[in-house]
Enzyme design. Structure first.
Site, PDB file in Angstrom:
ATOM      1  N   ALA A  12      51.802  64.662  22.116  1.00  0.00           N
ATOM      2  CA  ALA A  12      52.454  64.151  23.273  1.00  0.00           C
ATOM      3  C   ALA A  12      52.847  63.340  24.330  1.00  0.00           C
ATOM      4  O   ALA A  12      53.953  62.908  24.567  1.00  0.00           O
ATOM      5  CB  ALA A  12      53.036  65.630  23.516  1.00  0.00           C
ATOM      6  N   ALA A  13      51.394  62.749  24.073  1.00  0.00           N
ATOM      7  CA  ALA A  13      51.240  61.830  24.660  1.00  0.00           C
ATOM      8  C   ALA A  13      52.042  60.226  24.294  1.00  0.00           C
ATOM      9  O   ALA A  13      51.635  58.618  24.984  1.00  0.00           O
ATOM     10  CB  ALA A  13      50.220  61.725  25.404  1.00  0.00           C
ATOM     11  N   GLN A  15      53.739  57.819  21.884  1.00  0.00           N
ATOM     12  CA  GLN A  15      56.031  57.151  22.159  1.00  0.00           C
ATOM     13  C   GLN A  15      56.670  57.477  20.748  1.00  0.00           C
ATOM     14  O   GLN A  15      57.776  57.649  21.873  1.00  0.00           O
ATOM     15  CB  GLN A  15      55.199  55.435  21.411  1.00  0.00           C
ATOM     16  CG  GLN A  15      54.997  55.038  19.928  1.00  0.00           C
ATOM     17  CD  GLN A  15      55.877  53.459  19.791  1.00  0.00           C
ATOM     18  OE1 GLN A  15      56.669  53.429  19.962  1.00  0.00           O
ATOM     19  NE2 GLN A  15      55.281  53.392  18.378  1.00  0.00           N
ATOM     20  N   GLN A 113      44.837  72.279  12.817  1.00  0.00           N
ATOM     21  CA  GLN A 113      46.218  72.586  13.048  1.00  0.00           C
ATOM     22  C   GLN A 113      47.380  74.189  12.010  1.00  0.00           C
ATOM     23  O   GLN A 113      48.042  74.915  13.351  1.00  0.00           O
ATOM     24  CB  GLN A 113      47.687  71.544  13.514  1.00  0.00           C
ATOM     25  CG  GLN A 113      46.310  71.011  14.233  1.00  0.00           C
ATOM     26  CD  GLN A 113      47.421  69.618  15.148  1.00  0.00           C
ATOM     27  OE1 GLN A 113      48.150  69.311  14.349  1.00  0.00           O
ATOM     28  NE2 GLN A 113      46.994  68.884  16.085  1.00  0.00           N
ATOM     29  N   VAL A 130      55.302  64.554  11.706  1.00  0.00           N
ATOM     30  CA  VAL A 130      55.807  63.578  11.665  1.00  0.00           C
ATOM     31  C   VAL A 130      54.350  62.419  11.089  1.00  0.00           C
ATOM     32  O   VAL A 130      54.478  61.314  10.861  1.00  0.00           O
ATOM     33  CB  VAL A 130      56.285  63.244  12.609  1.00  0.00           C
ATOM     34  CG1 VAL A 130      57.308  61.812  12.699  1.00  0.00           C
ATOM     35  CG2 VAL A 130      57.721  64.527  12.503  1.00  0.00           C
ATOM     36  N   GLY A 131      53.918  63.251  11.707  1.00  0.00           N
ATOM     37  CA  GLY A 131      52.645  62.020  12.186  1.00  0.00           C
ATOM     38  C   GLY A 131      52.009  61.793   9.967  1.00  0.00           C
ATOM     39  O   GLY A 131      52.117  62.541   9.519  1.00  0.00           O
ATOM     40  N   ASP A 160      64.196  57.195   7.033  1.00  0.00           N
ATOM     41  CA  ASP A 160      64.417  56.348   5.885  1.00  0.00           C
ATOM     42  C   ASP A 160      65.956  56.447   5.571  1.00  0.00           C
ATOM     43  O   ASP A 160      66.702  55.711   4.758  1.00  0.00           O
ATOM     44  CB  ASP A 160      63.535  57.064   5.042  1.00  0.00           C
ATOM     45  CG  ASP A 160      62.050  56.936   4.868  1.00  0.00           C
ATOM     46  OD1 ASP A 160      61.698  55.359   5.186  1.00  0.00           O
ATOM     47  OD2 ASP A 160      61.078  57.880   5.795  1.00  0.00           O
ATOM     48  N   ARG A 163      68.315  54.984   8.016  1.00  0.00           N
ATOM     49  CA  ARG A 163      68.170  53.360   7.977  1.00  0.00           C
ATOM     50  C   ARG A 163      68.787  53.668   6.461  1.00  0.00           C
ATOM     51  O   ARG A 163      69.294  52.393   6.671  1.00  0.00           O
ATOM     52  CB  ARG A 163      66.461  52.890   7.427  1.00  0.00           C
ATOM     53  CG  ARG A 163      65.427  52.416   8.523  1.00  0.00           C
ATOM     54  CD  ARG A 163      63.919  52.935   7.891  1.00  0.00           C
ATOM     55  NE  ARG A 163      62.799  52.852   9.304  1.00  0.00           N
ATOM     56  CZ  ARG A 163      62.178  52.821   9.102  1.00  0.00           C
ATOM     57  NH1 ARG A 163      61.647  53.474   8.492  1.00  0.00           N
ATOM     58  NH2 ARG A 163      61.395  52.663  10.070  1.00  0.00           N
ATOM     59  N   HIS A 188      57.263  59.355   1.959  1.00  0.00           N
ATOM     60  CA  HIS A 188      57.641  58.225   3.123  1.00  0.00           C
ATOM     61  C   HIS A 188      55.903  57.189   3.400  1.00  0.00           C
ATOM     62  O   HIS A 188      54.938  57.642   3.960  1.00  0.00           O
ATOM     63  CB  HIS A 188      57.232  58.872   4.420  1.00  0.00           C
ATOM     64  CG  HIS A 188      57.607  58.149   5.504  1.00  0.00           C
ATOM     65  ND1 HIS A 188      58.819  58.122   6.285  1.00  0.00           N
ATOM     66  CD2 HIS A 188      56.296  57.781   7.092  1.00  0.00           C
ATOM     67  CE1 HIS A 188      58.795  57.016   7.329  1.00  0.00           C
ATOM     68  NE2 HIS A 188      57.687  57.186   6.897  1.00  0.00           N
TER      69      HIS A 188
HETATM   70  P1  NAI Z   1      51.542  56.928  18.635  1.00  0.00           P
HETATM   71  O1  NAI Z   1      50.153  56.499  18.663  1.00  0.00           O
HETATM   72  O2  NAI Z   1      51.781  56.496  20.157  1.00  0.00           O
HETATM   73  O3  NAI Z   1      51.290  58.806  19.429  1.00  0.00           O
HETATM   74  C1  NAI Z   1      50.531  59.394  19.048  1.00  0.00           C
HETATM   75  C2  NAI Z   1      49.497  60.643  19.656  1.00  0.00           C
HETATM   76  O4  NAI Z   1      49.389  61.732  18.869  1.00  0.00           O
HETATM   77  C3  NAI Z   1      48.471  59.796  20.091  1.00  0.00           C
HETATM   78  O5  NAI Z   1      48.781  60.070  22.117  1.00  0.00           O
HETATM   79  C4  NAI Z   1      47.258  60.831  19.933  1.00  0.00           C
HETATM   80  O6  NAI Z   1      46.311  60.964  21.084  1.00  0.00           O
HETATM   81  C5  NAI Z   1      48.355  61.440  19.716  1.00  0.00           C
HETATM   82  N1  NAI Z   1      47.031  62.827  18.801  1.00  0.00           N
HETATM   83  C6  NAI Z   1      46.280  62.127  18.214  1.00  0.00           C
HETATM   84  N2  NAI Z   1      45.017  63.291  17.078  1.00  0.00           N
HETATM   85  C7  NAI Z   1      46.229  64.100  17.386  1.00  0.00           C
HETATM   86  C8  NAI Z   1      45.487  65.252  17.550  1.00  0.00           C
HETATM   87  N3  NAI Z   1      45.245  65.598  16.674  1.00  0.00           N
HETATM   88  N4  NAI Z   1      46.245  65.802  17.989  1.00  0.00           N
HETATM   89  C9  NAI Z   1      46.864  65.776  19.134  1.00  0.00           C
HETATM   90  N5  NAI Z   1      47.256  64.759  19.539  1.00  0.00           N
HETATM   91  C10 NAI Z   1      47.139  64.289  18.706  1.00  0.00           C
HETATM   92  O7  NAI Z   1      52.038  56.976  17.567  1.00  0.00           O
HETATM   93  P2  NAI Z   1      53.715  57.254  17.678  1.00  0.00           P
HETATM   94  O8  NAI Z   1      54.412  55.770  17.365  1.00  0.00           O
HETATM   95  O9  NAI Z   1      54.636  58.200  18.639  1.00  0.00           O
HETATM   96  O10 NAI Z   1      53.926  57.947  15.875  1.00  0.00           O
HETATM   97  C11 NAI Z   1      52.986  59.463  15.970  1.00  0.00           C
HETATM   98  C12 NAI Z   1      53.293  59.353  14.403  1.00  0.00           C
HETATM   99  O11 NAI Z   1      54.361  59.566  13.364  1.00  0.00           O
HETATM  100  C13 NAI Z   1      52.363  58.588  13.420  1.00  0.00           C
HETATM  101  O12 NAI Z   1      50.918  59.133  12.527  1.00  0.00           O
HETATM  102  C14 NAI Z   1      53.353  57.833  12.599  1.00  0.00           C
HETATM  103  O13 NAI Z   1      52.618  56.703  11.867  1.00  0.00           O
HETATM  104  C15 NAI Z   1      54.424  58.572  12.424  1.00  0.00           C
HETATM  105  N6  NAI Z   1      55.656  58.394  12.273  1.00  0.00           N
HETATM  106  C16 NAI Z   1      55.870  58.618  11.065  1.00  0.00           C
HETATM  107  C17 NAI Z   1      57.879  58.018  10.632  1.00  0.00           C
HETATM  108  C18 NAI Z   1      58.057  59.042   9.539  1.00  0.00           C
HETATM  109  O14 NAI Z   1      59.759  58.620   9.219  1.00  0.00           O
HETATM  110  N7  NAI Z   1      57.541  60.036   8.695  1.00  0.00           N
HETATM  111  C19 NAI Z   1      58.185  57.159  11.121  1.00  0.00           C
HETATM  112  C20 NAI Z   1      57.429  56.699  12.541  1.00  0.00           C
HETATM  113  C21 NAI Z   1      56.548  57.526  12.499  1.00  0.00           C
END
Ligand code: NAI
Length: 336
Positions: A12-13, A15, A113, A130-131, A160, A163, A188
């Site tokens: 949640a912290a 982007q 989790q 999503v991750g 996707d 897009r 994905h």
């Molecule tokens: P980001 O790096 O800005 O934020 C990820 C956050 O997750 C960070 O604040 C980090 O501290 C936190 N985090 C890491 N491990 C954690 C845990 N065990 N428990 C709780 N929080 C944790 O990344 P962003 O840009 O917000 O992207 C998030 C994820 O979404 C990435 O894995 C990215 O690859 C994925 N993604 C997937 C898409 C999809 O279409 N499925 C599209 C875009 C991104």
């Protein structure tokens, strides 16, 4: 609805969350009547950023948002009583890191989790992962979260999908809202299959879209790779991965899932456990064409004819997902 919907968001912290939380708080996703209680999780190192995000949520004075917003680095606190769970947090791939190591790091996160959800979330919670690697993270989670029905654990293919829909609209010079039934199949990742076979617009009837976009060789050389590599394109330009569009897609996924797609025959793409359709191994987390009906129900559209052109792409992404799952399975059996 007089009860606030409890929405847990991890990462949640980060982007994506920064674009997603305002959508959730403003009623864009769950409607203008639904009160929301947010429960935010991130790692301890991100605590100050997370607190800052909560300050901004307070300062937004969102009428639908319950206060205080809960923020924590303890999964059991974030997931307590959750109705909706959005899992953005994962371990990012670092330069030089092998896929095996990435799967191992994320295997541990999604095991923990999954177990936490099992302990404290609602038994009928709806989960979206999503991750990345999203499909396999969702699969791992579901192995450890047996309380929640398997069909309630999904992952995001909607970015996707959106897009592709937008690209088709731009290519045909039509409105995005006039483009229906594009499909994303599989992982994905760059092996996903963006499929326009069943897409249509008011001008182009179903069955004619591949020809309208220049025929199969044009699809293979231009349209398909563009979508497969779109995430990398945004990353190269922004030096950050897609976030605004990812948040929009998560909102679309959740809204359609909970309230149904706009029309009954509309197809959207969701990563869900396979029911065996199209020869995809039962239980594998795979992006499929689905139709959503009110109340958090969806159905895999299982009767589309798949020709040789499409089959080849589907087999490629299937092979990749099988090998990811095999690796994850090996890790899971070590963890048990
Ligand atoms: P980001 O790096 O800005 O934020 C990820 C956050 O997750 C960070 O604040 C980090 O501290 C936190 N985090 C890491 N491990 C954690 C845990 N065990 N428990 C709780 N929080 C944790 O990344 P962003 O840009 O917000 O992207 C998030 C994820 O979404 C990435 O894995 C990215 O690859 C994925 N993604 C997937 C898409 C999809 O279409 N499925 C599209 C875009 C991104």
């Amino acid at each position: 609805p007089d009860r606030a919907l409890i929405v847990a968001v991890t990462g949640a912290a980060g982007q994506i969350a920064y674009s997603l939380l305002p959508l959730l708080a403003s009623g864009t996703v769950f409607g203008p009547q639904q009160r929301i209680k947010l429960q935010l999780l991130d790692v301890p190192a991100a605590e100050s950023v997370l607190k800052g995000v909560c300050c901004e949520l307070e300062d937004g004075a969102y009428p639908l948002l319950d206060h205080p917003v809960l923020y924590t680095s303890v999964a059991d606190e974030a997931f307590a009583g959750a109705d909706i769970v959005v899992l953005l947090g994962s371990f990012p791939r670092k330069p030089g890191m092998e896929r095996k190591d990435l799967l191992a790091k994320n295997g541990t996160i999604f095991r923990d989790q999954g177990q936490a959800l099992n302990r404290v979330a609602k038994a009928d919670a709806h989960v979206i992962v999503v991750g990345n690697p999203a499909n396999t993270n969702a699969w791992t989670l579901s192995q450890f979260c047996t309380k929640i029905p398997k069909e309630h654990i999904t992952a995001l293919a909607r970015l996707d999908h959106n897009r592709l829909k937008s690209l088709v609209a731009r290519k045909l010079d039509s409105a995005v809202s006039d483009v229906h039934n594009v499909i994303i199949w599989g992982n994905h990742s760059a092996t996903q299959y963006p499929d326009v076979t069943y897409a249509y617009t008011p001008q182009i009837v179903q069955g004619k879209m591949r020809a309208a976009l220049g025929g199969d060789s044009q699809l293979a050389s231009e349209v398909i790779p563009l979508i497969q590599k779109r995430g990398a394109e945004v990353l190269a330009l922004r030096k950050l991965s897609s976030a605004m569009s990812a948040a929009k897609a998560i909102g679309d996924h959740l809204r359609d899932w909970m309230f149904g797609t706009q029309t009954e025959n509309e197809i959207v793409s969701m990563i869900v456990p396979s029911d065996g359709s199209y020869g995809i191994d039962k239980g594998l987390m795979f992006a499929f064409p689905v139709q959503c009906h009110r109340g958090g129900k969806y159905r895999i559209v299982s009767d589309l004819r798949i020709d040789d052109f499409s089959r080849k792409y589907i087999e490629t992404t299937l092979a990749e997902l099988r090998s990811e799952r095999e690796e994850a399975m090996r890790l899971v059996s070590k963890m048990c």
